[in-house]
Design a protein around this motif. Structure first.
Motif, PDB file in Angstrom:
ATOM      1  N   GLY A   1       0.747  -1.247   0.000  1.00 27.78           N
ATOM      2  CA  GLY A   1       0.000   0.000   0.000  1.00 27.78           C
ATOM      3  C   GLY A   1       0.777   1.297   0.000  1.00 27.78           C
ATOM      4  O   GLY A   1       0.240   2.332  -0.355  1.00 27.78           O
TER       5      GLY A   1
ATOM      6  N   THR B   1      -3.203   0.134   3.930  1.00 29.30           N
ATOM      7  CA  THR B   1      -3.978  -0.378   2.803  1.00 29.30           C
ATOM      8  C   THR B   1      -4.123  -1.882   2.937  1.00 29.30           C
ATOM      9  O   THR B   1      -5.131  -2.448   2.545  1.00 29.30           O
ATOM     10  CB  THR B   1      -3.301  -0.047   1.465  1.00 29.30           C
ATOM     11  OG1 THR B   1      -3.006   1.342   1.445  1.00 29.30           O
ATOM     12  CG2 THR B   1      -4.195  -0.384   0.283  1.00 29.30           C
TER      13      THR B   1
ATOM     14  N   ASN C   1      -6.521   2.132  -4.924  1.00 31.35           N
ATOM     15  CA  ASN C   1      -6.016   1.459  -3.719  1.00 31.35           C
ATOM     16  C   ASN C   1      -7.101   1.051  -2.749  1.00 31.35           C
ATOM     17  O   ASN C   1      -6.971   0.036  -2.075  1.00 31.35           O
ATOM     18  CB  ASN C   1      -4.997   2.348  -3.009  1.00 31.35           C
ATOM     19  CG  ASN C   1      -3.594   2.079  -3.523  1.00 31.35           C
ATOM     20  OD1 ASN C   1      -3.091   0.983  -3.383  1.00 31.35           O
ATOM     21  ND2 ASN C   1      -2.989   3.057  -4.154  1.00 31.35           N
TER      22      ASN C   1
ATOM     23  N   HIS D   1      -8.535  -2.501  -3.070  1.00 31.52           N
ATOM     24  CA  HIS D   1      -7.521  -3.559  -3.174  1.00 31.52           C
ATOM     25  C   HIS D   1      -8.021  -4.841  -2.512  1.00 31.52           C
ATOM     26  O   HIS D   1      -8.668  -4.801  -1.472  1.00 31.52           O
ATOM     27  CB  HIS D   1      -6.217  -3.102  -2.512  1.00 31.52           C
ATOM     28  CG  HIS D   1      -5.050  -3.950  -2.886  1.00 31.52           C
ATOM     29  ND1 HIS D   1      -4.853  -5.195  -2.353  1.00 31.52           N
ATOM     30  CD2 HIS D   1      -4.044  -3.755  -3.764  1.00 31.52           C
ATOM     31  CE1 HIS D   1      -3.759  -5.714  -2.880  1.00 31.52           C
ATOM     32  NE2 HIS D   1      -3.249  -4.866  -3.738  1.00 31.52           N
TER      33      HIS D   1
END
Lengths: 378, 432
Positions: B45, B129, B335, B338
């Motif tokens: 991330g 992330t 992102n 994800h």
């Protein structure tokens, strides 16, 4: 028997019969019951919507059904909550609200909404970086959406007066709990850790006005309590959520001569340390309190948590800290070595007791606690 | 005898990584000696392109732990960390490996690792992330090294993306730029960032082309073998310098795979079972696993892991799909959804797509005790594939970087039984 003891007993009864009590309350009042899992859920908003917020709490039951959905190497506490959900223990809930805290909590929410038919569900995207420049703004907009969704679900708008009134009720509760906690500073500690747990937990499951009344009466009665606990070693408990599942351990620790005078736990000091400051926009005020007023190891930065642990230990003159940690709790497992070291630097020894799926037999806890008490002496 | 069959034909391009990595570490030491700031950052991330564009040398402890595990050397570091109180059950094995390496540096002053010493960090950078553990780990690094830490945030993707989610991510990125500029004294040149982003996007396209090749029968490469290239995708994407230029690296990889397809060369002989794999691989059993399956006519043709970097058709993930024209908001849009940051429904949707597109016969999951974020939806995914798509599934217990959580004999029995089930299913299908 003193009035204080009577109140403590009634709180214990309330906790032990909490599901029946809540079902009766729902039947009698017709109010919605919304479950939540963590001190990062702004219960004032739920209360302002006319619903009763009820903290969904761990118990001592063995995890059975949940094992088919969440593996054994996940936090036992969260698996236990999910297990209770699957078994219908919380079938009276009209809704469930879960914040983004740790990966286990995320997993819990994902599984609850997938497998348990609760009409209202909401996931609160709490910022992970509480000091970030845009965190407060984001969190306030997130809470605005939460407020709107509750309004839609209950069919009635939440006015600012509703919010102000709810904030006042919960601030009063926190203030009373802090007064009670302050009494634990004295040499003659008026209430045991186990009793304190019942006081705290009863407040998490009953209408807050009623809890406030009980607390006021308790505070009047405690200074004259004649059968105050006689523990020798002043202790602090550090744990995620302190709920009924911890009672056997606390009882054993206190039976051996410890007295739990304070804690750093989600349902303990973290729950009532800070008030919502009624200034300006009320939702922003709530957002600020729930962004920076609760200090758990889940979020960055962690300095406020470390400072809180050390300051609490000093203020309550603890002789030892007991880490009662869930075996698979990522945030505490990664913070523990440094927290222990920080306490050692302040000459506060600590004991780690890991709790997991297969509960540590009380005999082991007894032996280790006895050895710990011998070490800290006094 | 199954044992006599040939092993996996491995990609030659992977052999270049070791030499390039050695040079990369040497470059880190050069930077350290010349007073440049060293950044330790999360593999998952964090904006690698930004670091490359600002010429900030970065080190990825997660990837290092995977390397150390594949070198069969990680347990000694785990034990050092466990000795300090980092629980074997409670703490990610990558984190324990990294912290153990740091402990092992006394008295040298820097972590040794298995590939030579690593410069210690002057700044730390983490993004939420992937998992929350990364944040707790980086907080522990901050306490240990006493250097500044920046943590960026990405909200959980279990609802349709809201504008506020995207703006919040973009704000995190802007804060990240300010942090890097403040602590390194370097200014971000947006042209350099566009260039890095373009290179990253190009690398992503190449990876996607390579992964598409495994739709061929026989599959030209073992998906597990290709996971060895993750270092290049994860660490060097967006880097323009040779030999760390991910575009150059994946061009070579593509040429190698294309050649195999043209000549109808499969990665294994007698391909009978096409499998999908979900989780991190058990790095300490990296080659063993592919070979064990190859000897029994089975091969991983696709995985969730290799798609972490470039995304997949209809699932726009990560940085690699951005190209030159982008904004921080666009990056957020890639992102937030994800795979690792996604809820159960999204994960099932994605895995089902891979199963259909790659004509998969069975699914293997590593029930990964070392990574709860990867594993939390596995039982739901497996149940869905079995129930809705009729795909047999196997979950074996392991950990991506702690061999003490892997029982080889038990896994062999499970794999053999699973392959028998696939064989039986194939026969039944032919018979009907």
């Amino acid at each position: 028997m003193t009035q204080a003891v009577e109140i403590l007993k009634s709180m214990k009864r309330l906790v032990e019969t909490k599901h029946d009590q809540t079902r009766d309350f729902k039947k009698q009042t017709g109010r919605k019951i919304i479950g939540y899992t963590c001190p990062y859920v702004p219960i004032e908003i739920i209360s302002a919507a006319g619903a009763l917020p009820v903290w969904v709490l761990g118990n001592t039951g063995t995890v059975i059904e949940a094992g088919g959905y969440i593996q054994g190497y996940f936090c036992r506490y969260m698996r236990n909550l999910f297990d209770q959900g699957l078994q219908g223990v919380y079938d009276y809930l009209d809704g469930i609200v879960v914040p983004r805290v740790c990966d286990a909590m995320q997993s819990f929410y994902e599984h609850w909404v997938r497998y348990i038919a609760t009409p209202y569900k909401w996931f609160l995207q709490h910022p992970f970086v509480t000091s970030a420049s845009s965190a407060l703004n984001y969190w306030t907009t997130e809470l605005t959406a939460f407020r709107e969704s509750l309004e839609e679900y209950t069919g009635s708008p939440i006015s600012n007066d509703d919010l102000r009134s709810a904030i006042n009720r919960y601030n009063t509760n926190r203030s009373l709990l802090r007064q009670l906690h302050d009494l634990q500073r004295s040499n003659k500690v008026p209430i045991s850790g186990t009793e304190l747990l019942y006081v705290l937990v009863s407040g998490l499951i009953m209408p807050i006005e009623e809890h406030n009344k009980l607390l006021q009466e308790l505070l009047q009665g405690l200074p004259v309590r004649r059968d105050a606990p006689k523990g020798k070693h002043r202790l602090m408990i550090i744990r995620g959520c302190l709920a009924e599942d911890a009672i056997p351990w606390l009882q054993e620790i206190e039976r051996l001569g410890g007295i739990i005078v304070t804690d750093v736990t989600c349902s303990g000091t973290e729950h009532y340390s800070k008030d919502v400051l009624i200034e300006g926009d009320l939702l922003s005020a709530i957002a600020l309190r729930y962004l920076r007023g609760v200090r758990c190891p889940e979020y960055s930065p962690m300095e406020p948590l470390f400072e809180h642990v050390l300051r609490t230990a000093k203020d309550y003159r603890v002789q030892g800290a007991i880490f009662l940690l869930e075996k698979y709790c990522d945030p505490y497992c990664l913070a523990y070595p440094d927290l222990r070291r920080a306490l050692e630097e302040q000459r506060i020894p600590s004991l780690l007791i890991e709790t997991g799926e297969i509960e540590m037999p009380l005999g082991q806890i007894r032996t280790r606690t006895q050895a710990f008490f011998e070490m800290i002496g006094g | 005898m199954a044992e006599e069959k040939p092993l996996v034909k491995r990609l030659k391009v992977n052999e270049e990584i070791n030499a390039a990595m050695k040079k990369y570490i040497a470059e880190g030491w050069r930077a350290k000696k010349e007073g440049e700031k060293i950044c330790w950052t999360t593999g998952g991330g964090a904006p690698r392109e930004l670091l490359h564009a600002m010429d900030i040398w970065c080190y990825l402890p997660e990837v290092q732990s995977a390397i150390t595990a594949s070198d069969q050397a990680i347990v000694q570091y785990h034990m050092l960390a466990e000795g300090e109180g980092y629980s074997m059950d409670g703490v990610c094995p990558y984190a324990r490996g990294n912290i153990g390496e740091i402990i092992s540096c006394r008295p040298q002053g820097y972590p040794l690792g298995t590939r030579g010493g690593i410069p210690t960090p002057d700044i730390l950078l983490a993004f939420k992330t992937f998992c929350a553990t990364l944040i707790y780990w980086w907080e522990a690094l901050k306490r240990r090294f006493g250097v500044p830490l920046f943590v960026g945030d990405t909200v959980f993707y279990n609802r349709p993306m809201e504008t506020r989610d995207v703006m919040y991510y973009a704000d995190s990125m802007r804060d990240c730029v300010n942090f890097l500029e403040k602590h390194t004294g370097k200014r971000l040149d947006t042209e350099r960032l566009k260039e890095a982003q373009g290179l990253s996007g190009k690398a992503g396209e190449l990876i996607n082309k390579i992964l598409e090749m495994n739709k061929n029968v026989p599959a030209p490469f073992d998906e597990l073998d290709f996971m060895g290239t993750a270092l290049a995708a994860c660490w060097w994407r967006g880097c323009r310098k040779t030999p760390w230029n991910a575009v150059e690296f994946f061009k070579k990889a593509l040429a190698e795979v294309e050649e195999r397809v043209e000549n109808q060369i499969g990665a294994i002989e007698d391909e009978r079972f096409r499998l999908v794999f979900d989780s991190n691989p058990p790095w300490y059993k990296f080659n063993w696993f592919g070979d064990y399956l190859a000897q029994r006519g089975a091969i991983y043709v696709t995985s969730s892991f290799n798609r972490w970097w470039p995304g997949y058709n209809g699932f726009r993930y990560g940085w690699c799909v951005m190209g030159r024209d982008w904004s921080f908001e666009d990056i957020g849009k890639c992102n937030i959804p994800h795979w690792i940051n996604a809820g159960i429904e999204e994960r099932i949707r994605y895995l089902s797509r891979l199963v259909k597109d790659y004509r998969v016969d069975g699914a293997i999951f590593m029930d990964n005790r070392g990574c709860r974020i990867l594993s939390y939806a596995m039982l739901d995914e497996a149940a869905y594939l079995e129930r809705e798509l009729g795909i047999p599934t196997l979950l074996y217990e392991g950990s991506m970087a702690d061999p003490r959580h892997f029982d080889e004999e038990m896994v062999k029995v499970q794999l053999d039984t699973f392959l028998e089930i696939l064989e039986k299913k194939k026969k039944n299908k032919r018979g009907s």
